[in-house]
Design a protein around this motif. Structure first.
Motif, PDB file in Angstrom:
ATOM      1  N   UNK A   1       0.936  -1.450  -0.068  1.00  8.53           N
ATOM      2  CA  UNK A   1      -0.183   0.041  -0.081  1.00  8.53           C
ATOM      3  C   UNK A   1       0.780   1.110  -0.064  1.00  8.53           C
ATOM      4  N   UNK A   2       2.011   1.133   0.688  1.00 11.36           N
ATOM      5  CA  UNK A   2       2.917   2.394   0.730  1.00 11.36           C
ATOM      6  C   UNK A   2       3.411   2.526  -0.483  1.00 11.36           C
ATOM      7  N   UNK A   3       3.876   1.466  -1.273  1.00 15.12           N
ATOM      8  CA  UNK A   3       4.381   1.824  -2.565  1.00 15.12           C
ATOM      9  C   UNK A   3       3.403   2.198  -3.526  1.00 15.12           C
ATOM     10  N   UNK A   4       2.507   1.709  -3.318  1.00 17.52           N
ATOM     11  CA  UNK A   4       1.251   2.128  -4.371  1.00 17.52           C
ATOM     12  C   UNK A   4       0.891   3.602  -4.102  1.00 17.52           C
TER      13      UNK A   4
ATOM     14  N   UNK B   1       9.258   1.977  -8.081  1.00 16.90           N
ATOM     15  CA  UNK B   1       8.496   0.771  -7.509  1.00 16.90           C
ATOM     16  C   UNK B   1       9.519  -0.365  -7.356  1.00 16.90           C
ATOM     17  N   UNK B   2      10.533  -0.538  -8.094  1.00 15.48           N
ATOM     18  CA  UNK B   2      11.172  -1.816  -8.083  1.00 15.48           C
ATOM     19  C   UNK B   2      12.369  -1.206  -6.732  1.00 15.48           C
ATOM     20  N   UNK B   3      12.787  -0.126  -6.650  1.00 15.15           N
ATOM     21  CA  UNK B   3      13.432   0.171  -5.664  1.00 15.15           C
ATOM     22  C   UNK B   3      12.730  -0.116  -4.206  1.00 15.15           C
ATOM     23  N   UNK B   4      11.557   0.561  -4.117  1.00 14.10           N
ATOM     24  CA  UNK B   4      10.813   0.537  -3.003  1.00 14.10           C
ATOM     25  C   UNK B   4      10.448  -0.827  -2.627  1.00 14.10           C
ATOM     26  N   UNK B   5      10.108  -1.748  -3.705  1.00 17.86           N
ATOM     27  CA  UNK B   5       9.664  -3.162  -3.298  1.00 17.86           C
ATOM     28  C   UNK B   5      10.763  -4.043  -2.729  1.00 17.86           C
TER      29      UNK B   5
ATOM     30  N   UNK C   1       5.045  -5.007 -14.385  1.00 18.60           N
ATOM     31  CA  UNK C   1       5.226  -3.519 -14.397  1.00 18.60           C
ATOM     32  C   UNK C   1       4.157  -3.047 -13.431  1.00 18.60           C
ATOM     33  N   UNK C   2       4.526  -1.865 -13.223  1.00 19.20           N
ATOM     34  CA  UNK C   2       3.532  -1.053 -12.254  1.00 19.20           C
ATOM     35  C   UNK C   2       2.297  -0.505 -12.662  1.00 19.20           C
ATOM     36  N   UNK C   3       2.534  -0.174 -14.051  1.00 17.51           N
ATOM     37  CA  UNK C   3       1.439   0.525 -14.905  1.00 17.51           C
ATOM     38  C   UNK C   3       1.254   0.016 -16.279  1.00 17.51           C
ATOM     39  N   UNK C   4       0.210   0.080 -16.763  1.00 12.85           N
ATOM     40  CA  UNK C   4      -0.287   0.288 -18.071  1.00 12.85           C
ATOM     41  C   UNK C   4      -1.251   1.241 -18.392  1.00 12.85           C
ATOM     42  N   UNK C   5      -1.615   1.439 -19.778  1.00 11.86           N
ATOM     43  CA  UNK C   5      -2.563   2.452 -20.051  1.00 11.86           C
ATOM     44  C   UNK C   5      -3.880   1.892 -19.940  1.00 11.86           C
TER      45      UNK C   5
ATOM     46  N   UNK D   1      -0.213  -0.579  -9.774  1.00 13.52           N
ATOM     47  CA  UNK D   1      -0.609  -1.923  -9.279  1.00 13.52           C
ATOM     48  C   UNK D   1       0.725  -2.597  -8.861  1.00 13.52           C
ATOM     49  N   UNK D   2       1.392  -2.276  -7.816  1.00 14.47           N
ATOM     50  CA  UNK D   2       2.440  -2.989  -7.370  1.00 14.47           C
ATOM     51  C   UNK D   2       1.898  -4.082  -6.642  1.00 14.47           C
ATOM     52  N   UNK D   3       2.642  -5.254  -6.456  1.00 13.22           N
ATOM     53  CA  UNK D   3       2.530  -6.387  -5.482  1.00 13.22           C
ATOM     54  C   UNK D   3       3.458  -7.106  -4.970  1.00 13.22           C
TER      55      UNK D   3
END
Ligand code: GLY
Ligand code: MN
Length: 408
Positions: free
Chosen positions: A285-288, A308-312, A335-339, A363-365
């Motif tokens: 949630x924090x990353x998102x 995102x990669x760094x934070x995860x 990936x964290x995003x798409x259109x 959408x991180x996970x």
């Protein structure tokens, strides 16, 4: 949809054309048997015609003037009792704002002259596979290629991507409605799911609630994944019994007027998250939230992915999963995003620099197979003039909110 919206889109398409270029956009084919029809998105985007299988939109530029045509099926009187009447030319003209509406049996004969005057043809050929037969568009392309040797050919998405990646107000309204419907579906699951239910029972709740609120189709096959199933990113069997104390990941989206929501929520099947589930959830949630807060025109999807990669990586170290932040890909591999738009994975580059009017997912996970934990949190975000708007802000994602639902 007002035809002025469609005219504005076609004007942009016309401006992108050079003299001597023709664009063919084929509608979706008539479904086989009694399947439900779903229109081709490029065709719909330019014509506003939902219920016109097999039709073709043609646009070409000559001497700086743009010409537009639609070719539709002719009604066969005996078939009307089975399928209802097909659209009549006057209706197609009224909806699309295109004056030249003709029948498909006039299509090929009417092209000869303009093909010989043109130099380039764009066709919406769609995804291709060398092992499969040619689809209708490629079959058409192969016919003209054999006869008009001077022409060059290109995929129409080259022209459509710059248009479709920036959403107009009408598209934002449709997307917002798709998201709202999806929110009702998810809340129905938060309220009614219990352990010892099958995942497909949750899928049925989703469908019931979303259908009665205006869903036309699912935007994609819903992922209802309990426990370890949530570590399979595109799990869609949805046929497992949900065990006590597991987390359930729901990744789903209603399709409303061909616009797809794409929302993921992860919640505990019991009334509370366990300590460990909560720790992992809070990291995701924090990353998102951090990634969402970075969104504004000028920032690139590449930068969002890097952050995102760094934070995860740091989160996975804190969670005791890895010793070196560089090893995070074992627990987060997409990936964290798409259109987002008419297609769930919409037209738009993977390394886009964000512009006002784009809509992307965030959408991180973190997926920990050995602990039966898969958590993803996904919202749909509009890029505004100098910041962002979370279009799915109303769908609960805070731990307290989710636990509150579960207690009820
Ligand atoms: N909702 C599935 C995906 O974005 O891949
Ligand atoms: Mn997504």
């Amino acid at each position: 949809m007002d035809s002025s919206v469609l005219k504005a889109r076609r004007e942009k398409l016309g401006n992108a054309l050079n003299n001597g270029e023709m664009v063919f956009i084929f509608a979706a084919e008539e479904p086989k048997g009694i399947s439900k029809f779903l229109q081709n998105n490029n065709f719909l985007y330019l014509t506003g015609l939902y219920e016109t299988p097999e039709a073709v939109f043609l646009c070409f530029k000559q001497k700086d003037k743009v010409y537009e045509y639609i070719y539709i099926q002719r009604n066969i009187p005996e078939m009307i009792v089975w399928d209802g009447a097909k659209i009549y030319p006057e209706e197609a003209k009224e909806i699309s704002g295109i004056d030249n509406v003709k029948f498909l049996d006039e299509f090929e004969d009417s092209l000869q002259y303009n093909l010989s005057l043109s130099n380039k043809v764009f066709i919406n050929t769609g995804l291709q596979n060398l092992n499969k037969p040619l689809n209708k568009q490629l079959f058409f392309a192969s016919k003209i290629k054999e006869r008009f040797l001077h022409l060059t050919y290109a995929e129409a998405n080259q022209l459509m991507m710059p248009l479709r990646q920036i959403k107009d107000d009408c598209e934002i309204d449709f997307l917002s409605k798709a998201i709202e419907i999806t929110g009702f579906g998810l809340e129905s699951i938060f309220k009614n799911a219990k352990d010892n239910m099958y995942e497909y029972e949750l899928e049925a709740m989703l469908f019931y609630e979303m259908r009665r609120r205006g869903l036309d189709h699912f935007g994609f096959a819903p992922i209802i994944a309990s426990g370890v199933n949530a570590t399979t990113l595109h799990y869609k069997k949805n046929n497992t019994l949900i065990a006590e104390n597991e987390l359930v990941l729901c990744d789903c989206g209603a399709l409303f007027k061909n616009y797809s929501a794409d929302i993921t929520r992860t919640f505990p099947i019991s009334t509370k998250f366990s300590k460990r589930q909560k720790d992992v959830y809070n990291e995701v949630l924090n990353v998102q939230k951090t990634i969402i807060s970075m969104i504004k025109p000028g920032i690139g999807l590449t930068e969002l992915n890097q952050k995102t990669g760094e934070m995860i990586g740091e989160a996975c170290v804190r969670l005791g999963l890895i010793a070196d932040v560089a090893d995070y890909k074992k627990y987060y591999m997409h990936s964290v995003s798409h259109h987002l738009g008419m297609d769930t994975h919409d037209l738009g580059a993977r390394d886009s620099i964000l512009q006002e009017g784009m809509v992307i997912t965030v959408e991180p996970g973190i997926y920990i197979k050995e602990e039966n934990i898969g958590i993803r949190i996904e919202d749909d975000i509009l890029v505004t003039k100098d910041s962002f708007k979370n279009l799915s802000f109303m769908i609960p994602k805070e731990i307290e909110e989710l636990e509150e639902f579960r207690k009820k």
